[in-house]
Design a protein around this motif. Structure first.
Motif, PDB file in Angstrom:
ATOM      1  N   PHE A 694      15.744 -34.247 -13.036  1.00  0.00           N
ATOM      2  CA  PHE A 694      15.864 -34.895 -14.345  1.00  0.00           C
ATOM      3  C   PHE A 694      17.160 -35.560 -14.629  1.00  0.00           C
ATOM      4  N   GLU A 695      18.303 -35.079 -14.201  1.00  0.00           N
ATOM      5  CA  GLU A 695      19.501 -35.858 -14.179  1.00  0.00           C
ATOM      6  C   GLU A 695      19.506 -37.005 -13.286  1.00  0.00           C
ATOM      7  N   ARG A 696      18.758 -36.908 -12.104  1.00  0.00           N
ATOM      8  CA  ARG A 696      18.938 -38.224 -11.312  1.00  0.00           C
ATOM      9  C   ARG A 696      17.672 -39.111 -11.945  1.00  0.00           C
ATOM     10  N   LEU A 697      16.674 -38.816 -12.456  1.00  0.00           N
ATOM     11  CA  LEU A 697      15.820 -39.972 -12.993  1.00  0.00           C
ATOM     12  C   LEU A 697      16.310 -40.298 -14.355  1.00  0.00           C
ATOM     13  N   TYR A 698      16.987 -39.561 -15.319  1.00  0.00           N
ATOM     14  CA  TYR A 698      17.350 -40.180 -16.561  1.00  0.00           C
ATOM     15  C   TYR A 698      18.680 -39.612 -16.519  1.00  0.00           C
ATOM     16  N   PRO A 699      19.686 -40.208 -16.196  1.00  0.00           N
ATOM     17  CA  PRO A 699      21.292 -39.898 -16.012  1.00  0.00           C
ATOM     18  C   PRO A 699      21.789 -39.953 -17.708  1.00  0.00           C
ATOM     19  N   PRO A 700      22.786 -39.099 -17.851  1.00  0.00           N
ATOM     20  CA  PRO A 700      23.150 -39.283 -19.173  1.00  0.00           C
ATOM     21  C   PRO A 700      23.842 -40.553 -19.629  1.00  0.00           C
ATOM     22  N   SER A 701      24.375 -41.431 -18.623  1.00  0.00           N
ATOM     23  CA  SER A 701      24.993 -42.597 -19.112  1.00  0.00           C
ATOM     24  C   SER A 701      24.127 -43.627 -19.454  1.00  0.00           C
ATOM     25  N   THR A 702      22.519 -43.390 -19.116  1.00  0.00           N
ATOM     26  CA  THR A 702      21.729 -44.228 -19.905  1.00  0.00           C
ATOM     27  C   THR A 702      21.361 -44.303 -21.333  1.00  0.00           C
ATOM     28  N   THR A 703      22.067 -43.232 -21.886  1.00  0.00           N
ATOM     29  CA  THR A 703      21.851 -42.915 -23.333  1.00  0.00           C
ATOM     30  C   THR A 703      22.703 -44.073 -24.024  1.00  0.00           C
ATOM     31  N   LYS A 704      24.030 -44.606 -23.469  1.00  0.00           N
ATOM     32  CA  LYS A 704      24.891 -45.574 -24.071  1.00  0.00           C
ATOM     33  C   LYS A 704      24.119 -47.032 -23.843  1.00  0.00           C
ATOM     34  N   THR A 705      23.219 -47.130 -23.209  1.00  0.00           N
ATOM     35  CA  THR A 705      22.787 -48.591 -22.963  1.00  0.00           C
ATOM     36  C   THR A 705      21.412 -48.812 -23.745  1.00  0.00           C
ATOM     37  N   ASN A 706      21.090 -50.224 -23.588  1.00  0.00           N
ATOM     38  CA  ASN A 706      19.839 -50.594 -24.379  1.00  0.00           C
ATOM     39  C   ASN A 706      19.692 -50.099 -25.797  1.00  0.00           C
ATOM     40  N   LEU A 770      26.292 -30.848 -18.212  1.00  0.00           N
ATOM     41  CA  LEU A 770      25.178 -31.650 -18.377  1.00  0.00           C
ATOM     42  C   LEU A 770      24.630 -31.785 -19.706  1.00  0.00           C
ATOM     43  N   LEU A 771      24.643 -30.634 -20.456  1.00  0.00           N
ATOM     44  CA  LEU A 771      24.249 -30.576 -21.921  1.00  0.00           C
ATOM     45  C   LEU A 771      25.455 -31.328 -22.634  1.00  0.00           C
ATOM     46  N   HIS A 772      26.976 -31.022 -22.646  1.00  0.00           N
ATOM     47  CA  HIS A 772      27.679 -31.824 -23.323  1.00  0.00           C
ATOM     48  C   HIS A 772      27.704 -33.283 -22.868  1.00  0.00           C
ATOM     49  N   ALA A 773      27.312 -33.530 -21.836  1.00  0.00           N
ATOM     50  CA  ALA A 773      27.332 -34.961 -21.457  1.00  0.00           C
ATOM     51  C   ALA A 773      26.225 -35.911 -22.093  1.00  0.00           C
ATOM     52  N   TYR A 774      24.993 -35.104 -22.163  1.00  0.00           N
ATOM     53  CA  TYR A 774      23.909 -35.668 -23.187  1.00  0.00           C
ATOM     54  C   TYR A 774      24.178 -35.602 -24.599  1.00  0.00           C
ATOM     55  N   ALA A 775      24.736 -34.677 -24.943  1.00  0.00           N
ATOM     56  CA  ALA A 775      25.135 -34.568 -26.450  1.00  0.00           C
ATOM     57  C   ALA A 775      26.130 -35.551 -26.924  1.00  0.00           C
ATOM     58  N   GLY A 776      27.196 -35.694 -26.079  1.00  0.00           N
ATOM     59  CA  GLY A 776      28.279 -36.546 -26.556  1.00  0.00           C
ATOM     60  C   GLY A 776      27.740 -37.862 -26.296  1.00  0.00           C
ATOM     61  N   ASN A 777      27.027 -38.472 -25.356  1.00  0.00           N
ATOM     62  CA  ASN A 777      26.519 -39.718 -25.134  1.00  0.00           C
ATOM     63  C   ASN A 777      25.497 -40.100 -26.291  1.00  0.00           C
ATOM     64  N   VAL A 778      24.786 -39.401 -26.837  1.00  0.00           N
ATOM     65  CA  VAL A 778      23.894 -39.414 -27.772  1.00  0.00           C
ATOM     66  C   VAL A 778      24.605 -39.521 -28.959  1.00  0.00           C
ATOM     67  N   ARG A 779      25.798 -38.826 -29.209  1.00  0.00           N
ATOM     68  CA  ARG A 779      26.501 -39.055 -30.291  1.00  0.00           C
ATOM     69  C   ARG A 779      27.165 -40.294 -30.470  1.00  0.00           C
ATOM     70  N   ASP A 780      27.631 -40.717 -29.371  1.00  0.00           N
ATOM     71  CA  ASP A 780      28.378 -42.172 -29.369  1.00  0.00           C
ATOM     72  C   ASP A 780      27.255 -43.183 -29.453  1.00  0.00           C
ATOM     73  N   ARG A 781      26.117 -43.045 -28.906  1.00  0.00           N
ATOM     74  CA  ARG A 781      25.034 -44.160 -29.115  1.00  0.00           C
ATOM     75  C   ARG A 781      24.727 -44.134 -30.740  1.00  0.00           C
ATOM     76  N   ARG A 782      24.622 -43.102 -31.350  1.00  0.00           N
ATOM     77  CA  ARG A 782      24.441 -43.148 -32.712  1.00  0.00           C
ATOM     78  C   ARG A 782      25.544 -43.979 -33.634  1.00  0.00           C
ATOM     79  N   SER A 783      26.845 -43.545 -33.164  1.00  0.00           N
ATOM     80  CA  SER A 783      27.601 -44.445 -33.998  1.00  0.00           C
ATOM     81  C   SER A 783      27.689 -45.933 -33.565  1.00  0.00           C
ATOM     82  N   PHE A 784      27.466 -46.259 -32.432  1.00  0.00           N
ATOM     83  CA  PHE A 784      27.122 -47.629 -31.958  1.00  0.00           C
ATOM     84  C   PHE A 784      25.808 -48.344 -32.733  1.00  0.00           C
TER      85      PHE A 784
END
Length: 831
Positions: A694-706, A770-784
């Protein structure tokens, strides 16, 4: 003049004269007093004395009796019908497209008349005297050959003939009779235009309209609206501007403005549409309400990604319209906004009922059938107000009944579908059957209105239905030792329950009686009966088509129906193996592949059912579904994702390259369910490998894009005019539906417990990262995306802690408590 009900009652039934005591005194005084007028005139103009005679004295002592009515029962009913007559027509007027004659009937007649006629006229004019005289004075201009317009269309020769005939009419020495004679009447012109619209050939539409102007045919306003609506649905805003400059030059009311806004919304150019609207407002040209209505509908009726943000903009435009241009919306606009409240992920019941009260009570607008259907659907979709939908339907029937009891606002298919939605939430199976019977209509004449959503809601009603008899009630408890008599009694109760099930199964059908299923087996029998009927209609096996009525002709999306059917089967079936067997048989008979809806339901049910290790049969079926799921991902890998924002995208582009049907939340749910199944089965290594995949298909870094470009970041937009557009939807309450697939701790809590029990520190550290990476990036995406800081503004997901002031006060108190604890620890350590 029709009589009032009180007058009708007075005429029909004689009443006794009851004399008030004060009136009795006045009546006695008038008898003893001297008459003021001693004489009166009779009919023959002779004077007669007014002194009462003995007969008159006797008559005065008797009470006054009104004359007996001479009206018959039929006359009174006619009067009553006139009093309660409904002057407003309840039927909806047909659309302009319904008035157009079928082009398949008109095109052959026009081809025979114009194509052959244009060839004969062309040959005659070429060989005429004028052409020969012109050839002597100078070189003759060659006659242009007809071009192949709309090649491959059934009317291509007709359009070529029309273009050729326009050039022929321009030749000299043509009699006036031939030019003034109408080639095509108005009805045939409309059919020809509609034929071009059905083929999406708007160049042909322009050619037909030019021919109409050449032949002096007046273009009706309804035909203009029909053409511009078709262009707007295809997102052709440039063609709309060309159309307005060529055919609507004399119009000052800009009827094309509404369709240009709709076309921009169809192409997802929402910012351009809003900017165009505000430019007209700044110039002092307030657009009509239809323009605002088109923009609001364009923002509401768009799918993901970014649907939540566009809905927030639509509500802002709605209140901005009321503040700037039109303070009182129309009934249709109220209806659409109430329906938008109902179609939210979480129905906005309070706002919808506020709009309903404002429309009916404050503005005193008369609701329509669509308005009642919208408020009934809103009430039905909320568990707290599901019973209110029934009251609203009864109120709808009581509005404006005539003398025969016919309501002014009758129930239609939308009303029955909304009531079926309420039955899904309340588990009212009896009323669900009644609504299904109404939707079925006259099944032997193929007038059924049952679609896949209706059938899905019916199966959900079966899923929420609570049976009165449970088989566990017949079995003895574990603490008791079953004696011989108790065993016989349990067998007798079991046999009685089986008899009830058999009786119910023989009497059960889609539209049968009032007896409800008493056991889970009876519910399963009814479900199987309806599913067998659906399979028989879709496969047309044997003579079922001629024996049974056609109920499910309009059921198109079978995957949604199968998902709701299996959900009800999971609830009422005693063994999971029965559900697996039934699901496999349905897909085999309908020749369907496994859909992601069915895969998501089955895997989530298997992961949540039971606490021990799943059976080998369950894991085998889950592995089969997982292989089908990987095939779906591979097949839709080249399609645009539903969480990736898109730029300019016309309806034609969406038809050529459709968007993926799988949502990000569905991907996360399917993956987490299979990971939990693997963990419960004991295959921890397989669960960890699934997590890494799952991490390979949907890496945490993609949550800050698009990031979503339609998120409303500004709190206030200032116009050039004296008014401002004020935001009414807070940024923190907007759902971001453009987030890629992510995993949270609740999705893999079973795997974390198993890793902690086995003391696999390396895998626990990877899981934590992995869980902290997803949660942190989603929080940053929300702020952006939303310009919201969860810690400062006090937001916790969808709900807010309070206002900004309250959040700051709470944060200040929390910080002071923490400083006090730190200070006390420091003092303790110093001692």
């Amino acid at each position: 003049m029709p009589l009032l009900p009180l007058e009708l009652a007075f005429i029909s039934t004689p009443t006794k004269c009851i004399i008030h005591p004060l009136n009795r005194l006045l009546h006695t005084a008038s008898r003893s007093a001297t008459p003021a007028y001693p004489l009166r005139l009779s009919l023959n103009a002779k004077e007669q004395s007014l002194v009462p005679s003995p007969t008159d004295e006797a008559s005065l002592t008797q009470p006054f009796l009104p004359p007996i009515s001479t009206f018959s029962e039929k006359d009174l009913k006619a009067l009553y019908r006139d009093v309660l007559r409904i002057d407003v027509a309840s039927t909806v007027s047909p659309s302009y497209r319904d008035k157009i004659v079928d082009p398949s009937l008109v095109l052959p007649r026009l081809s025979k008349r114009i194509v052959l006629g244009s060839r004969q006229t062309l040959d005659k004019n070429i060989n005429s005297l004028s052409s020969r005289l012109q050839s002597r004075h100078g070189p003759s201009e060659p006659v242009a050959a007809p071009t192949n317009l709309s090649r491959g269309k059934p009317y291509s020769e007709l359009l070529n003939a029309l273009q050729c005939q326009q050039s022929v009419l321009a030749l000299p020495l043509i009699s006036n009779s031939s030019t003034s004679a109408p080639i095509v009447n108005a009805t045939e012109w409309a059919s020809l235009v509609d034929a071009c619209i059905r083929e999406l050939d708007f160049e042909g539409v322009f050619l037909v309209l030019r021919a109409m102007k050449t032949h002096g045919q007046v273009i009706e306003d309804e035909l203009h609206h029909h053409i511009m609506s078709a262009m707007a649905d295809e997102g052709l805003f440039h063609q709309l501007q060309t159309y307005a400059s060529e055919f609507l030059q004399e119009r000052d009311d800009m009827p094309h403005f509404q369709h240009i806004v709709t076309a921009l919304c169809k192409c997802r150019l929402f910012s351009s549409a809003i900017q165009l609207l505000h430019q007209q407002e700044a110039k002092g040209h307030l657009p009509p309400m239809a323009v605002y209505h088109s923009l609001i509908l364009g923002l509401l009726h768009t799918s993901s990604p970014g649907a939540a943000a566009r809905q927030a903009i639509a509500w802002n435009i709605f209140y901005h319209m009321r503040y700037v241009a039109h303070p009182i919306p129309s009934v249709q606009l109220y209806t659409d906004m109430i329906r938008a409240c109902a179609h939210h992920t979480e129905p906005d019941t309070l706002r919808g009922f506020d709009l309903w009260t404002e429309m009916t009570v404050d503005k005193r607008l008369t609701p329509t059938v669509d308005a009642y259907n919208a408020i009934i659907l809103l009430a039905a979709r909320d568990n707290r107000t599901a019973h209110e939908a029934i009251r609203l339907a009864r109120e709808m029937l009581d509005v404006g009944r005539d003398a025969d009891g016919k309501p002014a606002l009758p129930l239609n298919t939308g009303t029955y579908a909304a009531l079926l939605e309420s039955c899904k939430h309340t588990g009212d199976l009896l009323r669900a059957r009644w609504a299904l019977t109404k939707l079925a209509g006259d099944v032997f004449t193929s007038t059924s209105s049952i679609d896949h959503w209706t059938l899905s809601n019916l199966f959900h009603a079966y899923a929420s239905y609570k049976v009165p008899f449970v088989r566990d009630m017949a079995a003895p408890t574990r603490s008791e030792q079953p004696s011989l008599e108790a065993h016989k009694q349990a067998q007798s109760i079991e046999q009685r329950l089986d008899d009830i099930v058999a009786t119910t199964a023989t009497q059960s059908s889609i539209t049968s009686g009032l007896q409800l299923p008493q056991t889970s087996k009876a519910v399963l029998n009814e479900l199987d009966t309806m599913m067998d009927h659906l399979i028989a209609e879709k496969t047309s096996t044997g003579n079922i088509k001629t024996q049974l009525p056609r109920l499910f002709d309009q059921v198109t999306n079978l995957n949604i129906v199968i998902r709701s059917f299996l959900r009800a089967y999971f609830i009422h079936a005693h063994r999971v193996s029965d559900v697996f067997a039934r699901a496999q048989s349905i897909h085999r008979l309908l020749k369907l592949d496994w859909s992601h809806e069915v895969i998501r339901l089955v895997l989530s049910q298997c992961a949540r059912t039971g606490s021990g290790s799943p059976s080998q049969e369950t894991m085998k079926f889950a592995e089969e579904l997982w292989s089908a799921w990987l095939g779906i991902l591979e097949k839709e890998r080249h399609l645009p994702n539903r969480w990736t924002p898109m730029g300019l995208n016309t309806p034609a582009d969406r038809r050529e390259v459709p968007i993926s049907t799988v949502r990000a939340s569905h991907i996360s749910m399917i993956w987490s369910s299979f990971i939990r199944l693997k963990t419960r089965y004991g295959d921890v290594d397989g669960a960890v490998q699934l997590l890494k995949q799952f991490e390979r298909l949907y890496p945490p870094s993609t949550t800050k894009t698009n990031l979503d470009p339609h998120m409303p970041l500004e709190t206030k937009i200032s116009l050039e005019g004296p008014r401002t557009l004020i935001k009414v939807v807070e940024r923190g309450k907007i759902d971001d539906d453009t987030i890629p697939p992510v995993l949270v701790f609740t999705d893999i809590v079973a795997l974390h417990k198993r890793l902690a029990r086995d003391q696999r520190t390396k895998d626990i550290n990877y899981l934590t990262y992995l869980l902290h990476a997803y949660a942190g990036n989603v929080r940053d995406r929300r702020s952006f995306n939303l310009a919201v800081n969860d810690l400062e503004d006090g937001w916790r997901g969808k709900k807010s802690v309070g206002s900004d002031g309250e959040a700051k006060v709470k944060a200040r108190i929390k910080w002071e408590k923490r400083r006090a604890r730190v200070a006390s620890r420091v003092r303790t350590s110093r001692r």
